[in-house]
Write a protein that holds these residues in place. Structure first.
Motif, short mmCIF file in Angstrom:
data_model
loop_
_atom_site.label_atom_id
_atom_site.label_comp_id
_atom_site.label_asym_id
_atom_site.label_seq_id
_atom_site.Cartn_x
_atom_site.Cartn_y
_atom_site.Cartn_z
N GLU A 30 97.48 70.89 79.82
CA GLU A 30 97.27 69.66 80.59
C GLU A 30 98.59 68.93 80.76
OE1 GLU A 30 94.65 65.59 79.97
OE2 GLU A 30 94.35 67.28 78.66
N MET B 12 93.93 75.35 76.14
CA MET B 12 93.95 74.58 77.38
C MET B 12 95.34 73.94 77.57
SD MET B 12 91.26 71.62 78.61
CE MET B 12 91.55 70.59 77.19
N GLY C 197 91.64 73.19 67.89
CA GLY C 197 91.45 71.79 68.27
C GLY C 197 92.69 70.94 68.17
N GLU C 198 93.75 71.45 67.57
CA GLU C 198 94.99 70.69 67.43
C GLU C 198 95.67 70.56 68.79
OE1 GLU C 198 99.16 70.94 64.92
OE2 GLU C 198 97.57 72.36 64.51
N GLU C 199 96.37 69.46 69.02
CA GLU C 199 97.09 69.23 70.27
C GLU C 199 98.57 69.12 69.99
OE1 GLU C 199 95.23 65.71 71.80
OE2 GLU C 199 93.59 66.86 72.68
N CYS C 200 99.38 69.74 70.86
CA CYS C 200 100.84 69.72 70.74
C CYS C 200 101.43 69.44 72.10
CB CYS C 200 101.36 71.06 70.24
SG CYS C 200 100.77 71.53 68.63
N ILE D 94 96.71 79.27 72.40
CA ILE D 94 96.55 78.24 73.43
C ILE D 94 95.17 78.34 74.08
CG2 ILE D 94 97.41 77.34 75.63
CD1 ILE D 94 100.18 78.40 74.80
N LYS E 163 100.65 69.07 77.48
CA LYS E 163 99.87 69.00 76.24
C LYS E 163 99.11 70.32 76.11
CE LYS E 163 95.99 66.65 75.88
NZ LYS E 163 95.01 65.56 75.74
N LEU E 164 99.29 70.98 74.99
CA LEU E 164 98.58 72.21 74.70
C LEU E 164 97.45 71.91 73.71
CD1 LEU E 164 101.61 74.55 73.94
CD2 LEU E 164 100.44 74.25 76.12
N THR E 165 96.26 72.30 74.05
CA THR E 165 95.16 72.22 73.10
C THR E 165 94.97 73.62 72.55
OG1 THR E 165 94.12 70.48 74.41
CG2 THR E 165 92.74 71.59 72.78
N LEU E 166 95.03 73.74 71.24
CA LEU E 166 94.94 75.04 70.59
C LEU E 166 93.50 75.38 70.25
CD1 LEU E 166 98.01 74.64 68.22
CD2 LEU E 166 97.95 75.46 70.57
N SER F 91 106.94 73.37 69.81
CA SER F 91 106.58 72.03 70.28
C SER F 91 107.74 71.07 70.06
CB SER F 91 105.33 71.52 69.56
OG SER F 91 105.64 71.16 68.23
#
Length: 58
Positions: free
Chosen positions: A54, A52, A10-13, A50, A4-7, A39
């Motif tokens: 996870e 974060m 704030g968007e997550e992909c 990017i 999971k990439l947190t941009l 994605s």
């Protein structure tokens, strides 16, 4: 394995691959921040966006 990439906005992909592999691409190998990932849903993400990484449980 998926990551999971947190941009920065704030968007997550979700992308295919291990978080450690992406960390090596971004920091270890000095890849260009203009390089892009795709994605699972088809959204293009630049390395500079990017914030974060996870690991996602499958």
């Amino acid at each position: 394995m998926k990551t999971k990439l947190t941009l920065i906005d704030g968007e997550e992909c979700i992308v295919e691959g291990r978080p450690r592999d992406f960390m090596q691409l971004i920091y270890g190998m000095g890849i260009s921040k203009n390089s892009a990932l795709q994605s699972i849903t088809g959204k293009k993400i630049t390395m500079a966006d990017i914030f974060m990484l996870e690991q996602v449980k499958e």
